[in-house]
Scaffold this motif. Structure first.
Motif, PDB file in Angstrom:
ATOM      1  N   ALA A 192      97.009  85.070  41.857  1.00  0.00           N
ATOM      2  CA  ALA A 192      98.228  85.701  42.346  1.00  0.00           C
ATOM      3  C   ALA A 192      99.437  85.351  41.496  1.00  0.00           C
ATOM      4  O   ALA A 192     100.554  85.611  41.910  1.00  0.00           O
ATOM      5  CB  ALA A 192      98.462  85.288  43.797  1.00  0.00           C
ATOM      6  N   ARG A 193      99.208  84.711  40.366  1.00  0.00           N
ATOM      7  CA  ARG A 193     100.348  84.325  39.543  1.00  0.00           C
ATOM      8  C   ARG A 193     101.099  85.552  39.049  1.00  0.00           C
ATOM      9  O   ARG A 193     100.505  86.590  38.773  1.00  0.00           O
ATOM     10  CB  ARG A 193      99.878  83.490  38.352  1.00  0.00           C
ATOM     11  CG  ARG A 193      99.587  82.044  38.732  1.00  0.00           C
ATOM     12  CD  ARG A 193      99.317  81.198  37.524  1.00  0.00           C
ATOM     13  NE  ARG A 193      98.119  81.637  36.810  1.00  0.00           N
ATOM     14  CZ  ARG A 193      97.720  81.127  35.649  1.00  0.00           C
ATOM     15  NH1 ARG A 193      98.416  80.190  35.064  1.00  0.00           N
ATOM     16  NH2 ARG A 193      96.618  81.581  35.094  1.00  0.00           N
ATOM     17  N   ASP A 194     102.422  85.394  38.945  1.00  0.00           N
ATOM     18  CA  ASP A 194     103.256  86.518  38.525  1.00  0.00           C
ATOM     19  C   ASP A 194     103.006  86.857  37.064  1.00  0.00           C
ATOM     20  O   ASP A 194     102.669  85.983  36.252  1.00  0.00           O
ATOM     21  CB  ASP A 194     104.733  86.165  38.725  1.00  0.00           C
ATOM     22  CG  ASP A 194     105.105  86.066  40.196  1.00  0.00           C
ATOM     23  OD1 ASP A 194     104.426  86.708  40.995  1.00  0.00           O
ATOM     24  OD2 ASP A 194     106.060  85.340  40.517  1.00  0.00           O
ATOM     25  N   PRO A 195     103.194  88.119  36.694  1.00  0.00           N
ATOM     26  CA  PRO A 195     102.963  88.535  35.304  1.00  0.00           C
ATOM     27  C   PRO A 195     104.126  88.101  34.405  1.00  0.00           C
ATOM     28  O   PRO A 195     105.139  87.572  34.878  1.00  0.00           O
ATOM     29  CB  PRO A 195     102.887  90.052  35.416  1.00  0.00           C
ATOM     30  CG  PRO A 195     103.809  90.366  36.552  1.00  0.00           C
ATOM     31  CD  PRO A 195     103.627  89.242  37.542  1.00  0.00           C
ATOM     32  N   ILE A 196     103.977  88.338  33.134  1.00  0.00           N
ATOM     33  CA  ILE A 196     105.046  88.103  32.172  1.00  0.00           C
ATOM     34  C   ILE A 196     105.329  89.414  31.434  1.00  0.00           C
ATOM     35  O   ILE A 196     104.470  90.279  31.338  1.00  0.00           O
ATOM     36  CB  ILE A 196     104.687  86.991  31.149  1.00  0.00           C
ATOM     37  CG1 ILE A 196     103.409  87.378  30.390  1.00  0.00           C
ATOM     38  CG2 ILE A 196     104.530  85.653  31.835  1.00  0.00           C
ATOM     39  CD1 ILE A 196     103.068  86.394  29.277  1.00  0.00           C
TER      40      ILE A 196
ATOM     41  N   LEU B 284     101.866  91.658  31.139  1.00  0.00           N
ATOM     42  CA  LEU B 284     100.636  90.896  30.934  1.00  0.00           C
ATOM     43  C   LEU B 284     100.515  89.770  31.949  1.00  0.00           C
ATOM     44  O   LEU B 284     101.507  89.322  32.538  1.00  0.00           O
ATOM     45  CB  LEU B 284     100.607  90.296  29.522  1.00  0.00           C
ATOM     46  CG  LEU B 284     100.734  91.269  28.349  1.00  0.00           C
ATOM     47  CD1 LEU B 284     100.832  90.496  27.047  1.00  0.00           C
ATOM     48  CD2 LEU B 284      99.550  92.225  28.311  1.00  0.00           C
ATOM     49  N   ASN B 285      99.281  89.304  32.138  1.00  0.00           N
ATOM     50  CA  ASN B 285      99.047  88.079  32.882  1.00  0.00           C
ATOM     51  C   ASN B 285      99.439  86.882  32.019  1.00  0.00           C
ATOM     52  O   ASN B 285      99.540  87.003  30.789  1.00  0.00           O
ATOM     53  CB  ASN B 285      97.568  87.961  33.279  1.00  0.00           C
ATOM     54  CG  ASN B 285      97.222  88.884  34.439  1.00  0.00           C
ATOM     55  OD1 ASN B 285      98.031  89.073  35.345  1.00  0.00           O
ATOM     56  ND2 ASN B 285      96.035  89.465  34.395  1.00  0.00           N
ATOM     57  N   PRO B 286      99.663  85.713  32.619  1.00  0.00           N
ATOM     58  CA  PRO B 286     100.006  84.531  31.815  1.00  0.00           C
ATOM     59  C   PRO B 286      98.975  84.214  30.742  1.00  0.00           C
ATOM     60  O   PRO B 286      99.311  83.607  29.716  1.00  0.00           O
ATOM     61  CB  PRO B 286     100.089  83.414  32.863  1.00  0.00           C
ATOM     62  CG  PRO B 286     100.464  84.113  34.132  1.00  0.00           C
ATOM     63  CD  PRO B 286      99.756  85.440  34.066  1.00  0.00           C
TER      64      PRO B 286
END
Length: 247
Positions: free
Chosen positions: A13-17, A45-47
């Protein structure tokens, strides 16, 4: 196992960049400059660097250097238009443009839009002095309307296209009357009404050649520049009068 599953869900669930880019990081204003189109593009993108794979709304805000602006209201008195009430804004942007993938009111609520200045209705202008809220709103709306008619403030509710849930692009036009200085392009990724990622790029607008020499002379020798401008106007008027007299 529960702890492992909980950690996995948090990781997923980490936020994108955002990885933003601009077609030009420097715009040169020369003689005959008619404006410039800027292409602002990038990736979500994802981290880890892979595609985010979700539907995000993208909002791009391009803001020019701020300056103090005095706004005067005209009133008709005895058949003559005169200056009436006035107000001064401490830090109004010389250029402000917003492009979004959908209309802003369908992406975020008014509170979030005001926090990030995601549109002209939520542009934070700073009047100097104490004014009634209605009077302040009237002058702020008047300034926005004037700048919009000059092509310096603009909104495009469908100006951002998002491809394959990863690539986005927006095109914003700078008019020929654009001010020199540093322009800030801030991109926001928004999901479920919440800003989940943001990134900033910068564009430098510079005068070169004869325009640069004139601007420097005007800044460093204001009185002499004023006298020269008046003398040049008088000389051109005299020459035009003589020419038409001969014709």
């Amino acid at each position: 196992m529960l702890l492992f599953l909980f950690a996995f869900l948090l990781t997923g669930a980490r936020d994108p960049i955002l990885v933003p880019e601009i077609s030009q990081h420097e715009i040169q204003v020369r003689q005959g400059f008619t404006g410039q189109d800027l292409l602002l593009f990038g990736a979500i993108l994802n981290p880890e660097g892979t595609r985010a794979g979700r539907d995000y709304d993208i909002v791009v805000v391009l803001k020019g250097p701020t300056r103090s602006i005095v706004l005067r209201e005209k009133q008709r008195l005895a058949g003559i238009w005169v200056n009436a009430a006035s107000t001064e804004f401490r830090s109004a942007p010389t250029f402000f443009a917003v492009a979004s993938s959908r209309p802003i009111d369908r992406i975020v609520d008014d509170k979030t839009a005001a926090i990030y200045e995601l549109g002209l209705p939520w542009l934070q202008l700073s009047p100097i002095g104490a004014y009634e809220p209605r009077e302040q709103a009237r002058f702020s709306a008047g300034l926005v309307d004037l700048m919009r008619r000059d092509g310096l403030y603009k909104e495009d509710p469908n100006g951002v296209t998002v491809s394959e849930q990863v690539l986005y692009q927006a095109r914003i036009s700078l008019p020929s009357s654009v001010q020199t200085g540093t322009y800030t392009a801030e991109t926001f990724a928004i999901a479920r009404g919440r800003v989940v990622a943001s990134a900033i790029s910068r564009v430098e607008v510079k005068k070169l050649g004869f325009e640069l020499l004139v601007a420097r002379f005007a800044e460093e020798n204001g009185f002499a520049y004023g006298l020269l401008a008046v003398a040049l106007s008088v000389a051109m008027g005299f020459a035009a009068g003589r020419f038409f007299a001969l014709v």
